[in-house]
Design a protein around this motif. Structure first.
Motif, PDB file in Angstrom:
ATOM      1  N   UNK A 140     -15.942  46.025  31.416  1.00 62.52           N
ATOM      2  CA  UNK A 140     -17.354  45.879  31.077  1.00 62.52           C
ATOM      3  C   UNK A 140     -17.572  45.283  29.684  1.00 62.52           C
ATOM      4  N   UNK A 141     -18.493  44.319  29.620  1.00 60.96           N
ATOM      5  CA  UNK A 141     -18.929  43.782  28.334  1.00 60.96           C
ATOM      6  C   UNK A 141     -19.873  44.751  27.643  1.00 60.96           C
ATOM      7  N   UNK A 142     -20.530  45.613  28.433  1.00 63.26           N
ATOM      8  CA  UNK A 142     -21.410  46.654  27.899  1.00 63.26           C
ATOM      9  C   UNK A 142     -21.364  47.848  28.837  1.00 63.26           C
ATOM     10  N   UNK A 143     -20.987  48.997  28.289  1.00 60.31           N
ATOM     11  CA  UNK A 143     -20.959  50.205  29.128  1.00 60.31           C
ATOM     12  C   UNK A 143     -22.375  50.718  29.386  1.00 60.31           C
ATOM     13  N   UNK A 144     -23.285  50.461  28.431  1.00 59.99           N
ATOM     14  CA  UNK A 144     -24.665  50.919  28.603  1.00 59.99           C
ATOM     15  C   UNK A 144     -25.356  50.155  29.740  1.00 59.99           C
ATOM     16  N   UNK A 145     -25.189  48.830  29.737  1.00 52.75           N
ATOM     17  CA  UNK A 145     -25.840  47.995  30.746  1.00 52.75           C
ATOM     18  C   UNK A 145     -24.991  47.832  32.003  1.00 52.75           C
ATOM     19  N   UNK A 146     -23.763  48.373  31.973  1.00 51.63           N
ATOM     20  CA  UNK A 146     -22.819  48.219  33.094  1.00 51.63           C
ATOM     21  C   UNK A 146     -22.637  46.737  33.434  1.00 51.63           C
ATOM     22  N   UNK A 147     -22.554  45.926  32.382  1.00 51.81           N
ATOM     23  CA  UNK A 147     -22.442  44.477  32.552  1.00 51.81           C
ATOM     24  C   UNK A 147     -20.970  44.071  32.534  1.00 51.81           C
ATOM     25  N   UNK A 148     -20.469  43.416  33.583  1.00 44.86           N
ATOM     26  CA  UNK A 148     -19.046  43.079  33.624  1.00 44.86           C
ATOM     27  C   UNK A 148     -18.683  41.946  32.669  1.00 44.86           C
ATOM     28  N   UNK A 149     -17.422  41.922  32.264  1.00 49.00           N
ATOM     29  CA  UNK A 149     -16.890  40.780  31.525  1.00 49.00           C
ATOM     30  C   UNK A 149     -16.797  39.597  32.494  1.00 49.00           C
ATOM     31  N   UNK A 150     -17.306  38.445  32.054  1.00 48.66           N
ATOM     32  CA  UNK A 150     -17.246  37.219  32.854  1.00 48.66           C
ATOM     33  C   UNK A 150     -16.652  36.097  32.011  1.00 48.66           C
ATOM     34  N   UNK A 151     -16.563  34.931  32.609  1.00 51.89           N
ATOM     35  CA  UNK A 151     -16.065  33.774  31.876  1.00 51.89           C
ATOM     36  C   UNK A 151     -16.954  33.356  30.725  1.00 51.89           C
ATOM     37  N   UNK A 152     -18.208  33.822  30.710  1.00 51.67           N
ATOM     38  CA  UNK A 152     -19.149  33.479  29.639  1.00 51.67           C
ATOM     39  C   UNK A 152     -19.195  34.522  28.525  1.00 51.67           C
ATOM     40  N   UNK A 153     -18.478  35.632  28.693  1.00 50.05           N
ATOM     41  CA  UNK A 153     -18.566  36.725  27.724  1.00 50.05           C
ATOM     42  C   UNK A 153     -18.008  36.300  26.371  1.00 50.05           C
ATOM     43  N   UNK A 154     -18.786  36.534  25.317  1.00 53.35           N
ATOM     44  CA  UNK A 154     -18.392  36.212  23.946  1.00 53.35           C
ATOM     45  C   UNK A 154     -17.793  37.444  23.272  1.00 53.35           C
ATOM     46  N   UNK A 155     -16.642  37.263  22.660  1.00 48.07           N
ATOM     47  CA  UNK A 155     -15.959  38.316  21.917  1.00 48.07           C
ATOM     48  C   UNK A 155     -15.879  37.924  20.448  1.00 48.07           C
ATOM     49  N   UNK A 156     -15.905  38.901  19.564  1.00 46.83           N
ATOM     50  CA  UNK A 156     -15.631  38.649  18.147  1.00 46.83           C
ATOM     51  C   UNK A 156     -14.129  38.437  17.973  1.00 46.83           C
ATOM     52  N   UNK A 157     -13.762  37.354  17.285  1.00 45.45           N
ATOM     53  CA  UNK A 157     -12.344  37.050  17.060  1.00 45.45           C
ATOM     54  C   UNK A 157     -11.759  37.804  15.877  1.00 45.45           C
ATOM     55  N   UNK A 158     -12.603  38.313  14.975  1.00 45.60           N
ATOM     56  CA  UNK A 158     -12.060  38.894  13.753  1.00 45.60           C
ATOM     57  C   UNK A 158     -11.246  37.839  13.020  1.00 45.60           C
ATOM     58  N   UNK A 159     -10.083  38.224  12.534  1.00 45.72           N
ATOM     59  CA  UNK A 159      -9.293  37.326  11.687  1.00 45.72           C
ATOM     60  C   UNK A 159      -8.608  36.182  12.425  1.00 45.72           C
ATOM     61  N   UNK A 160      -8.647  36.181  13.755  1.00 51.57           N
ATOM     62  CA  UNK A 160      -8.187  34.977  14.455  1.00 51.57           C
ATOM     63  C   UNK A 160      -9.081  33.800  14.064  1.00 51.57           C
ATOM     64  N   UNK A 161     -10.322  34.097  13.623  1.00 56.36           N
ATOM     65  CA  UNK A 161     -11.218  33.057  13.099  1.00 56.36           C
ATOM     66  C   UNK A 161     -10.566  32.263  11.976  1.00 56.36           C
ATOM     67  N   UNK A 162      -9.698  32.908  11.212  1.00 56.88           N
ATOM     68  CA  UNK A 162      -9.050  32.244  10.074  1.00 56.88           C
ATOM     69  C   UNK A 162      -8.260  31.021  10.507  1.00 56.88           C
ATOM     70  N   UNK A 163      -7.728  31.021  11.727  1.00 61.18           N
ATOM     71  CA  UNK A 163      -6.956  29.864  12.192  1.00 61.18           C
ATOM     72  C   UNK A 163      -7.863  28.651  12.379  1.00 61.18           C
ATOM     73  N   UNK A 164      -9.109  28.893  12.741  1.00 64.34           N
ATOM     74  CA  UNK A 164     -10.068  27.793  12.872  1.00 64.34           C
ATOM     75  C   UNK A 164     -10.534  27.310  11.506  1.00 64.34           C
ATOM     76  N   UNK A 165     -10.702  28.239  10.563  1.00 67.17           N
ATOM     77  CA  UNK A 165     -11.011  27.845   9.184  1.00 67.17           C
ATOM     78  C   UNK A 165      -9.869  27.003   8.616  1.00 67.17           C
ATOM     79  N   UNK A 166      -8.629  27.420   8.875  1.00 65.08           N
ATOM     80  CA  UNK A 166      -7.462  26.659   8.412  1.00 65.08           C
ATOM     81  C   UNK A 166      -7.430  25.274   9.042  1.00 65.08           C
ATOM     82  N   UNK A 167      -7.811  25.192  10.315  1.00 67.74           N
ATOM     83  CA  UNK A 167      -7.851  23.900  10.997  1.00 67.74           C
ATOM     84  C   UNK A 167      -8.867  22.973  10.326  1.00 67.74           C
TER      85      UNK A 167
END
Length: 346
Positions: free
Chosen positions: A26-53
Motif C-alpha cells: 500500500x502507498x497509503x494504509x489510511x486510504x488503502x491505496x495500492x502501490x502502482x507504477x505511478x507511485x512516487x517515493x522519496x529517494x532520500x540520499x539516492x537523490x545525491x547521485x542525481x545532484x552529482x550527475x
C-alpha cells in the motif's frame, strides 16, 4: 515487508535489455491505496547521485571544474576555510568534517553562508570521509549558480527530461500529489519530508521505480542519450578515494566485482555514515570501470531506498519503500537478487 512492517514497496530490475517493475502493498494504509507504477517515493540520499550527475554535466559543459574552490562561486566565502575546499571534496564527502545535517537553526541562504564562513575543518581536506548533506548540498547550489538557474528548475526542466524520467520531481505538482506515497515512521506514524536549507540538493527527489530504472540503465550506458550527458553520467563513476574496501566516486560508492555480501554490508554500515573514516586519495583518479558493484542508499524519516548495479553484467536493482527499514536488509536482498540473476538462476 512482513518483518519490518513496510506498507508498500516498488522493486525495479534491469536484466540486460529487459527491465521490470514489481509493486507490493500500500502507498497509503489510511486510504488503502495500492502501490502502482505511478507511485512516487522519496529517494532520500539516492537523490545525491542525481545532484552529482548535474554537477558532472556542468563540468562537461564547461560551466565549472570539480578542481575549483567553492569560493570561486560563493564570493562571500573566498577568505574562509570552506571557500578553499574543492568542489570534488564536496562531492566525495572529504572537505574536512561537515556534520551529517545542516543545523536546524539555519533557515535561509544568508544564515547558511554565515555558517559556512565560520566553519573550521576538523581534518585536512581529502584525508577523512565524513558523510554529510551540507557538502553535496553546497555542490548542488554551486552547480545551479554556475549554470545560471535555480537547482530545482534545472533538475525538473532539464536533467529529468534529458534522462526521460517523466515522473520525477523536486516539488511534486498539485496534479501528482495523489501519486505521492505516504511515508511512515518506525512507529507507523504518517510522515513526509519537510523542506529545509539544501534539502532539494541533498535528499529532495520524489520519483517512481520505473524512472529510477531508467537512470540505472543510463548509468550502464544501455540507453541512447545526448553524448555530453552520457559522458557526464559515466564520469560520476570515477574513483577518487579509498575508504576501506569501498571506492568513493562522485557520490556513488563502488567495489571491485565480484564482491562478497559482508564487504557490501561493511561499506554501507552505520559506521560509514556516522563516523569519520580515513581515506587515501587515488592518484591519478581511477577511470570508470565495468567490473564493479556500484551502489547508494537513501533514507528519510518515512522512506527507504537502495540502488545497485553491475555494469559488466548489465544488471541493476532499485528498491523503494514507504518506510525507513534497515540498510543491511536492503543490501542483503539486493545482493541475493542480483547474484541469482548473475548466475543465471532465472
Amino acid at each position: 515487508m512482513a518483518k519490518d512492517g513496510i506498507p508498500g514497496m516498488a522493486v525495479g530490475i534491469v536484466d540486460g535489455d529487459k527491465h521490470y517493475v514489481f509493486n507490493y502493498g500500500l502507498a497509503s494504509t489510511e486510504a488503502r491505496k495500492p502501490v502502482t507504477g505511478d507511485t512516487l517515493f522519496e529517494l532520500g540520499s539516492v537523490s545525491k547521485t542525481l545532484t552529482a550527475t548535474l554537477a558532472s554535466y556542468a563540468q562537461v559543459r564547461g560551466d565549472l571544474s570539480l578542481s575549483d574552490q567553492t569560493g570561486k562561486y560563493l564570493p562571500s566565502l573566498r577568505n574562509s576555510a570552506f571557500g578553499k575546499v574543492s568542489l570534488l571534496n564536496l562531492g566525495t564527502h572529504t572537505p574536512g568534517g561537515l556534520p551529517l545535517q545542516v543545523p536546524d537553526t539555519i533557515r535561509n541562504n544568508d544564515q547558511l553562508m554565515l555558517y559556512f564562513r565560520q566553519w573550521q575543518p576538523t581534518y585536512a581536506p581529502g584525508t577523512y570521509r565524513t558523510y554529510a548533506n551540507p557538502g553535496i548540498g553546497a555542490l548542488g547550489l554551486i552547480t545551479a549558480k554556475s549554470m545560471g538557474q535555480d537547482f530545482s528548475g534545472l533538475m525538473e526542466n532539464h536533467l529529468f527530461p534529458a534522462l526521460d524520467m517523466k515522473r520525477s520531481y523536486i516539488n511534486v505538482p498539485a496534479g501528482k500529489l495523489n501519486d505521492y506515497a505516504q511515508g511512515y515512521t518506525k512507529q507507523g506514524t504518517p510522515i513526509r519530508m519537510a523542506p529545509g536549507e539544501l534539502s532539494d540538493e541533498a535528499y529532495g527527489v520524489k520519483t517512481t521505480a520505473a524512472d529510477m530504472i531508467r537512470f540505472v540503465e543510463a548509468n550502464m550506458n544501455l540507453v541512447q542519450l545526448d553524448p555530453k550527458l552520457q559522458r557526464a553520467i559515466t564520469d560520476t563513476h570515477t574513483g577518487y578515494f579509498k575508504a576501506g574496501a569501498m571506492t568513493q566516486d562522485l557520490i556513488w560508492e563502488q567495489y571491485p566485482y565480484p564482491v562478497n555480501l559482508q564487504t557490501l554490508l561493511d561499506g554501507n554500515s552505520p559506521a560509514m555514515i556516522f563516523n569519520a573514516t580515513p581515506v587515501s586519495e587515488i592518484t591519478p583518479p581511477q577511470a570508470p570501470r565495468d567490473d564493479v558493484w556500484i551502489n547508494k542508499t537513501g533514507s528519510t524519516n518515512g522512506f527507504g531506498a537502495y540502488v545497485a548495479f553491475i555494469p559488466q553484467k548489465r544488471l541493476g536493482i532499485v528498491i523503494l519503500a514507504n518506510k525507513n527499514f534497515p540498510i543491511e536488509e536492503r543490501v542483503t536482498v539486493a545482493y541475493r537478487i542480483l547474484t541469482s540473476l548473475a548466475n543465471n538462476e532465472r
